[in-house]
Design an enzyme around this catalytic site. Structure first.
Site: not given
Ligand code: AMP
Ligand code: ZN
Length: 118
Positions: A30, A93, A99, A101
């Site tokens: 992440d 989200q 995805h 975590h």
């Molecule tokens: P969510 O809030 O459950 O949708 O989680 C989205 C996650 O994606 C967050 O923890 C972000 O830090 C992560 N994220 C967003 N863009 C990227 C990226 N390009 N590479 C890695 N992680 C990302």
């Protein structure tokens, strides 16, 4: 190609800090880790959220869980880890491609992060 950032990472259009990949699943670190280990287990197929998953995705959903556990072990989380799936805006989200975590490492608080107690 859609505008979906995780589709682009899965397709290799953008580089990711990859820890695991097979035909169906990509796992990468992440961008904004909330724990010493924080990776995202992502299906290569675009599924908007868990609420959009259908019976045809049943095997893939199972695979995400198995890969999550496998990668957690490979990343040294033998003592345990936490899996989180945020679903929809109301579930926190922010990236609308399903995805899982996987977070862990020293200092992980007990309980469910983000749940207010009343
Ligand atoms: P969510 O809030 O459950 O949708 O989680 C989205 C996650 O994606 C967050 O923890 C972000 O830090 C992560 N994220 C967003 N863009 C990227 C990226 N390009 N590479 C890695 N992680 C990302
Ligand atoms: Zn996508």
């Amino acid at each position: 190609m859609t505008d979906c950032i995780f589709c682009k990472l899965a397709a290799g259009v953008f580089p990711s800090n990859k820890v695991y990949e097979d035909d169906d699943v990509l796992v990468f670190h992440d961008l904004h880790p909330v724990a010493p280990v924080h990776v995202l287990v992502v299906p290569k197929t675009h599924i908007e959220s868990l609420a959009h998953a259908a019976v045809e995705h049943q095997a893939l959903l199972g695979k995400l869980m198995l890969v999550a556990a496998q990668v957690a072990g490979e990343l040294g989380l033998e003592s345990g880890f936490r899996t989180i799936i945020n679903t929809g805006a109301g579930g926190g989200q922010t990236v609308f491609h399903l995805h899982v975590h996987v977070i862990g490492g020293p200092g992980l608080p007990a309980g469910i992060v983000g749940v207010a107690t009343h």
